[in-house]
Design a protein around this motif. Structure first.
Motif, PDB file in Angstrom:
ATOM      1  N   SER A  30       0.854  -1.180   0.000  1.00 40.07           N
ATOM      2  CA  SER A  30       0.000   0.000   0.000  1.00 40.07           C
ATOM      3  C   SER A  30       0.889   1.229   0.000  1.00 40.07           C
ATOM      4  N   CYS A  59     -12.913  -3.500  -1.374  1.00 36.81           N
ATOM      5  CA  CYS A  59     -11.948  -3.416  -2.457  1.00 36.81           C
ATOM      6  C   CYS A  59     -12.461  -4.159  -3.678  1.00 36.81           C
ATOM      7  N   GLN A  61     -10.471  -6.205  -6.674  1.00 42.39           N
ATOM      8  CA  GLN A  61      -9.167  -6.697  -7.132  1.00 42.39           C
ATOM      9  C   GLN A  61      -9.242  -7.008  -8.614  1.00 42.39           C
ATOM     10  N   THR A  70      -7.417  -2.746  -6.083  1.00 41.45           N
ATOM     11  CA  THR A  70      -6.247  -3.576  -5.801  1.00 41.45           C
ATOM     12  C   THR A  70      -5.759  -4.188  -7.101  1.00 41.45           C
ATOM     13  N   VAL A  88      -3.513  -0.359  -4.251  1.00 43.84           N
ATOM     14  CA  VAL A  88      -2.801  -1.404  -3.528  1.00 43.84           C
ATOM     15  C   VAL A  88      -2.282  -2.379  -4.567  1.00 43.84           C
TER      16      VAL A  88
END
Length: 252
Positions: free
Chosen positions: A18, A118, A120, A144, A196
């Protein structure tokens, strides 16, 4: 977070980067994903559980070799995940490979208790996901990045026709200017964008290098040059392209 990563990913060393160095071991429980019969708490695909119809075959197909799909209510699956959080089975819940269209189905669901923490998705300089990032940021959803360094072309499922990210001349020129590796610059690019980054390696030297991304800064010109590398290239194609909820035909 239930991310729906594959079993190989679940057993592999994975560094989660991060914006600030975190001197803690972050453990992510990854359900056996890329599996059409993954449990309902595993929305790696917007179609969720199960993508394929029930049966004895792992991925059942018809006589023409096409996957036989099933349909499941995405919002009902999200409610099951919310129950997992209420029961203390997980601290946070998120999604993977969701487009804006699928995120909005969750966010606009009547009676929503928890929104995704989040999303991803595959993200790297060749696929910067800028529109999706903007939308997620507006909804306070963390984007992410997996595949942040491109990919390992030895894997059978990888698109072999794509250029190798870490050999890109622009990326290498910026790395040389800063005295860094192309991989470090690719990771730093994501961190400065507020994402991230997920990165995986079995090599001790590379693992150490992956940590060394917090003590240098890319210039605005560097960031603009890297952002300009976007080609909307996906290294990770998926075979479920005929499913009604296949996400990668969406613009974001």
């Amino acid at each position: 977070m239930f991310s729906g990563a594959s079993q190989s990913q679940a057993c592999s060393p994975c560094l989660i980067l991060s914006g600030e160095p975190q001197y803690k071991l972050l453990v992510s429980i990854a359900l056996p994903g890329c599996n059409p019969r993954a449990p309902a708490e595993c929305p790696e695909w917007p179609a969720v559980h199960p993508l394929a119809a029930p049966g004895e075959e792992f991925i059942p197909k018809d006589k023409d070799g096409e996957v036989i799909f099933d349909t499941v209510d995405l919002c009902a699956t999200w409610e099951a995940m919310e129950k997992c959080k209420d029961l203390g089975l997980t601290k946070s819940i998120g999604v993977s490979n969701f487009s804006r269209r699928h995120l909005e189905r969750i966010l606009n669901k009547p009676g929503l208790k928890y929104k995704p923490v989040c999303n991803q998705v595959e993200c790297h300089p060749y696929l910067n996901q800028s529109k999706l990032q903007e939308f997620c940021k507006s909804k306070d959803i963390i984007l992410t990045a997996y595949g942040a360094l491109g990919t390992d072309f030895r894997k059978e499922w990888v698109n072999k026709n794509c250029p190798v990210l870490l050999k890109d001349p622009v990326l290498n020129a910026i790395a040389a200017k800063h005295g860094r590796t192309p991989a470090q610059v690719a990771l730093r690019f994501q961190l400065q964008r507020g994402l991230v980054a997920l990165v995986k390696s079995f090599n001790e030297k590379r693992i150490r290098e992956n940590f060394q991304v917090f003590n240098f800064q890319l210039t605005p010109e560097d960031m603009e040059s890297l952002d300009g590398l976007n080609k909307n290239i996906r290294y990770f194609p998926y075979e479920f392209v005929n499913h009604t909820d296949y996400p990668f035909f969406d613009e974001n």
